[in-house]
Design a protein around this motif. Sequence first.
Motif: not given
Length: 264
Positions: A189-190, A147-148, A151-153, A182-183
């Motif tokens: 990206m998770v 998943a994109k 926010g910054r997870v 990070q995108a």
Amino acid sequence: MSSDTNPEAASDGVRLQKLMAAAGVASRRVSEDLIAAGRVEVNGEVVTELGRRVLETDRVAVDGRAIQLDTSRRYLMLNKPVGIVSSLQDDRGRPDLQRFVERFDERLFNVGRLDAQTSGLLILTNDGELAHVLAHPSFGVMKTYIAKVEGRVSPQTIGMLTRGIELEDGPIAADKARIIGQAGASETMVEVTLHSGRNRIVRRMLEEVGHPVIDLVRRQFGPLHLGSLGQGEIRDLSKDELGALLTISRDAKGAPATPTDSED
């Protein structure tokens, strides 16, 4: 009735090595070698005699890996594009899966669903028994999504996903989750792995923890990986892929009442 419980049916069957060759397992000569070496099981019993007759409905495994003797069965992997609904005939006239399967003679159906805005791995088959096992979350078949999100997870958020969160239809926890990059400055990206079949579950989980999904792709379904299959492309499963799926199906004990038919 299978040949292990009905000798008369077995005598009317086909020689094991002939059916193995017809199913594409190996040549008849190599199949005979596999049988003689004790590497073939029929309905859970090791078979070494070359004269053994079996039916297409018998359960045959080579080196513990299930094989399909019924050559009328078909198993396909599709990389479903965004904008396609997971139906063979959509009653609202939206773009559906029919365009991908119309060249096949078999009457195929999809195993579970991906919502229209989610792309990725979708299995199509005419094997209802296998589809039932793969689609129902009680059998624990894992699915992995990339998943994109907005926010910054943080690692703390990943911990929330794996420990479990409360949604309007009950608690849910990812079996695994991790940050894979990070995108850009404000996107992450998770990777999320879970066996739930609840509707739009990945999107709802990520939105609940404050990171709405921008783009979602299913990369893995059980032992199957999307690999380099392009969006909109479809192919038959390899012998190894099919064997892995059949082994999961045949190892499943019991059957839940009703399979789920909606996923994210």
